[in-house]
Design a protein around this motif. Structure first.
Motif, PDB file in Angstrom:
ATOM      1  N   SER A  61       0.857  -1.178   0.000  1.00  0.00           N
ATOM      2  CA  SER A  61       0.000   0.000   0.000  1.00  0.00           C
ATOM      3  C   SER A  61       0.902   1.239   0.000  1.00  0.00           C
ATOM      4  O   SER A  61       1.791   1.361   0.822  1.00  0.00           O
ATOM      5  CB  SER A  61      -0.919  -0.017   1.217  1.00  0.00           C
ATOM      6  OG  SER A  61      -0.178  -0.238   2.405  1.00  0.00           O
ATOM      7  N   ALA A  62       0.705   2.118  -0.980  1.00  0.00           N
ATOM      8  CA  ALA A  62       1.614   3.240  -1.196  1.00  0.00           C
ATOM      9  C   ALA A  62       1.194   4.485  -0.432  1.00  0.00           C
ATOM     10  O   ALA A  62       0.067   4.587   0.028  1.00  0.00           O
ATOM     11  CB  ALA A  62       1.678   3.555  -2.687  1.00  0.00           C
ATOM     12  N   GLY A  63       2.131   5.411  -0.368  1.00  0.00           N
ATOM     13  CA  GLY A  63       1.839   6.723   0.189  1.00  0.00           C
ATOM     14  C   GLY A  63       2.882   7.200   1.178  1.00  0.00           C
ATOM     15  O   GLY A  63       3.573   6.408   1.803  1.00  0.00           O
ATOM     16  N   GLY A  64       2.974   8.519   1.286  1.00  0.00           N
ATOM     17  CA  GLY A  64       3.798   9.188   2.284  1.00  0.00           C
ATOM     18  C   GLY A  64       5.150   8.570   2.554  1.00  0.00           C
ATOM     19  O   GLY A  64       5.949   8.359   1.665  1.00  0.00           O
ATOM     20  N   GLN A  65       5.381   8.280   3.815  1.00  0.00           N
ATOM     21  CA  GLN A  65       6.633   7.692   4.296  1.00  0.00           C
ATOM     22  C   GLN A  65       6.339   6.278   4.786  1.00  0.00           C
ATOM     23  O   GLN A  65       6.057   6.073   5.968  1.00  0.00           O
ATOM     24  CB  GLN A  65       7.202   8.536   5.436  1.00  0.00           C
ATOM     25  CG  GLN A  65       7.503   9.964   5.075  1.00  0.00           C
ATOM     26  CD  GLN A  65       8.739  10.064   4.198  1.00  0.00           C
ATOM     27  OE1 GLN A  65       9.566   9.174   4.161  1.00  0.00           O
ATOM     28  NE2 GLN A  65       8.843  11.159   3.471  1.00  0.00           N
ATOM     29  N   PRO A  66       6.415   5.260   3.900  1.00  0.00           N
ATOM     30  CA  PRO A  66       6.013   3.911   4.307  1.00  0.00           C
ATOM     31  C   PRO A  66       6.976   3.206   5.258  1.00  0.00           C
ATOM     32  O   PRO A  66       6.625   2.209   5.859  1.00  0.00           O
ATOM     33  CB  PRO A  66       5.909   3.157   2.982  1.00  0.00           C
ATOM     34  CG  PRO A  66       6.779   3.900   2.046  1.00  0.00           C
ATOM     35  CD  PRO A  66       6.756   5.328   2.486  1.00  0.00           C
ATOM     36  N   GLY A  67       8.196   3.717   5.394  1.00  0.00           N
ATOM     37  CA  GLY A  67       9.171   3.082   6.279  1.00  0.00           C
ATOM     38  C   GLY A  67      10.155   2.256   5.477  1.00  0.00           C
ATOM     39  O   GLY A  67      10.475   2.581   4.338  1.00  0.00           O
ATOM     40  N   SER A  68      10.638   1.152   6.067  1.00  0.00           N
ATOM     41  CA  SER A  68      11.615   0.326   5.369  1.00  0.00           C
ATOM     42  C   SER A  68      11.471  -1.130   5.774  1.00  0.00           C
ATOM     43  O   SER A  68      10.904  -1.455   6.815  1.00  0.00           O
ATOM     44  CB  SER A  68      13.035   0.819   5.665  1.00  0.00           C
ATOM     45  OG  SER A  68      13.307   0.755   7.046  1.00  0.00           O
TER      46      SER A  68
END
Length: 118
Positions: A61-68
């Motif tokens: 799920s995409a968007g913003g700052q997804p992390g790592s």
């Protein structure tokens, strides 16, 4: 059967085989919250017989700052596009990788792992 008149003659037999390219990833989930805020997701088992190797790709799920994702201890930042290459090989291989997730400010809610032949 009668013997051949040309005992010195030779012949050639050519055999050809075609092996289809097979690349697959099997994910075994074993979610667990780690002390550092990361989430251990599980293991991915990879098999790919592509002669030029393959890439391990995650869709999420995409968007913003997804992390790592942390793949075998290596931090791989996730892009906001919803797709990231997390590992690659230049040869055919059978591999197992441990995957953990470090959420960003916009945590992902789904994750799909697949292999793409080079």
């Amino acid at each position: 059967l009668a013997p051949s008149a040309s005992l010195g003659a030779s012949s050639t037999i050519t055999l050809r085989g075609y092996v289809p390219v097979i690349c697959r990833a099997t994910f075994t989930n074993a979610p667990a919250m780690l002390d550092n805020g990361e989430i251990h997701l599980g293991q991915v088992a990879e098999f790919c017989n592509a002669s030029n190797g393959y890439r391990v790709v995650v869709d999420y799920s995409a968007g913003g700052q997804p992390g790592s994702l942390i793949v075998d201890g290596v931090n791989v930042p996730l892009s906001a596009s919803g797709q990231t290459v997390i590992a690659q090989s230049s040869l055919p291989a059978i591999e197992n990788r441990s995957i953990a997730y470090a959420p960003g400010s916009t945590p992902i809610t789904s994750l799909n792992i697949h292999l793409e032949a080079n």
